[in-house]
Design a protein around this motif. Structure first.
Motif, PDB file in Angstrom:
ATOM      1  N   SER A   1     -41.479  12.768   5.750  1.00  0.00           N
ATOM      2  CA  SER A   1     -42.175  13.988   5.331  1.00  0.00           C
ATOM      3  C   SER A   1     -42.436  14.980   6.458  1.00  0.00           C
ATOM      4  O   SER A   1     -42.619  16.166   6.194  1.00  0.00           O
ATOM      5  N   GLN A   2     -42.455  14.543   7.695  1.00  0.00           N
ATOM      6  CA  GLN A   2     -42.718  15.447   8.813  1.00  0.00           C
ATOM      7  C   GLN A   2     -41.434  15.911   9.512  1.00  0.00           C
ATOM      8  O   GLN A   2     -41.505  16.602  10.533  1.00  0.00           O
ATOM      9  N   LEU A   3     -40.287  15.558   8.950  1.00  0.00           N
ATOM     10  CA  LEU A   3     -39.002  15.911   9.548  1.00  0.00           C
ATOM     11  C   LEU A   3     -38.841  17.424   9.599  1.00  0.00           C
ATOM     12  O   LEU A   3     -39.032  18.111   8.600  1.00  0.00           O
ATOM     13  N   LYS A   4     -38.487  17.940  10.789  1.00  0.00           N
ATOM     14  CA  LYS A   4     -38.337  19.384  10.960  1.00  0.00           C
ATOM     15  C   LYS A   4     -36.901  19.791  11.250  1.00  0.00           C
ATOM     16  O   LYS A   4     -36.499  20.892  10.904  1.00  0.00           O
TER      17      LYS A   4
ATOM     18  N   GLY B   1     -35.058  18.291  -1.062  1.00  0.00           N
ATOM     19  CA  GLY B   1     -36.024  19.333  -1.409  1.00  0.00           C
ATOM     20  C   GLY B   1     -37.469  18.919  -1.187  1.00  0.00           C
ATOM     21  O   GLY B   1     -38.370  19.751  -1.220  1.00  0.00           O
ATOM     22  N   LYS B   2     -37.711  17.639  -0.944  1.00  0.00           N
ATOM     23  CA  LYS B   2     -39.063  17.133  -0.683  1.00  0.00           C
ATOM     24  C   LYS B   2     -39.476  17.288   0.779  1.00  0.00           C
ATOM     25  O   LYS B   2     -40.624  17.044   1.115  1.00  0.00           O
ATOM     26  N   LEU B   3     -38.526  17.672   1.628  1.00  0.00           N
ATOM     27  CA  LEU B   3     -38.815  17.789   3.060  1.00  0.00           C
ATOM     28  C   LEU B   3     -39.467  19.143   3.341  1.00  0.00           C
ATOM     29  O   LEU B   3     -38.865  20.053   3.897  1.00  0.00           O
ATOM     30  N   SER B   4     -40.718  19.269   2.977  1.00  0.00           N
ATOM     31  CA  SER B   4     -41.411  20.555   3.015  1.00  0.00           C
ATOM     32  C   SER B   4     -41.572  21.134   4.417  1.00  0.00           C
ATOM     33  O   SER B   4     -41.810  22.332   4.563  1.00  0.00           O
ATOM     34  N   GLN B   5     -41.452  20.316   5.444  1.00  0.00           N
ATOM     35  CA  GLN B   5     -41.591  20.792   6.822  1.00  0.00           C
ATOM     36  C   GLN B   5     -40.246  21.122   7.468  1.00  0.00           C
ATOM     37  O   GLN B   5     -40.213  21.560   8.619  1.00  0.00           O
ATOM     38  N   LEU B   6     -39.151  20.916   6.729  1.00  0.00           N
ATOM     39  CA  LEU B   6     -37.816  21.103   7.315  1.00  0.00           C
ATOM     40  C   LEU B   6     -37.600  22.549   7.728  1.00  0.00           C
ATOM     41  O   LEU B   6     -37.780  23.478   6.944  1.00  0.00           O
TER      42      LEU B   6
END
Length: 79
Positions: free
Chosen positions: A15-18, A36-41
Motif C-alpha cells: 500500500s505504500q509503494l510509490k 488501482g489499489k496502489l493509492s500512493q503510486l
C-alpha cells in the motif's frame, strides 16, 4: 535486467509503494486491475516488456500517478 513472468496481483498489497520501475525486462501477461489499489503510486515504468491486453480502468484511480510509461509493449485500447 532479465526479469520474466507476470506482474503479481499481490503487488497491490504494498500500500505504500510509490515507484515501480520494471522497464527493459521480459514481463508478459496483463496489468493486474488490482494495481488501482496502489493509492500512493507516483511512477509506473513498465515500458519495453511483453505486456499485452488493455490498461485496466482501475488505473484511473491512481490520483498520485505522475508518470505512466507503457511504450514498447502490446497494449491496446484507450487510456
Amino acid at each position: 535486467n532479465s526479469i520474466s513472468g507476470t506482474i503479481p496481483a499481490e503487488m497491490s498489497k504494498l500500500s505504500q509503494l510509490k515507484y515501480v520501475r520494471l522497464y527493459n525486462n521480459i514481463i508478459s501477461g496483463t496489468i493486474p486491475s488490482d494495481m488501482g489499489k496502489l493509492s500512493q503510486l507516483y511512477n509506473l515504468w513498465l515500458n519495453n516488456n511483453a505486456i499485452s491486453g488493455t490498461i485496466p480502468p482501475e488505473t484511473g484511480k491512481l490520483s498520485q500517478l505522475n508518470i505512466l510509461s507503457l511504450n514498447t509493449n502490446s497494449i491496446s485500447g484507450t487510456i
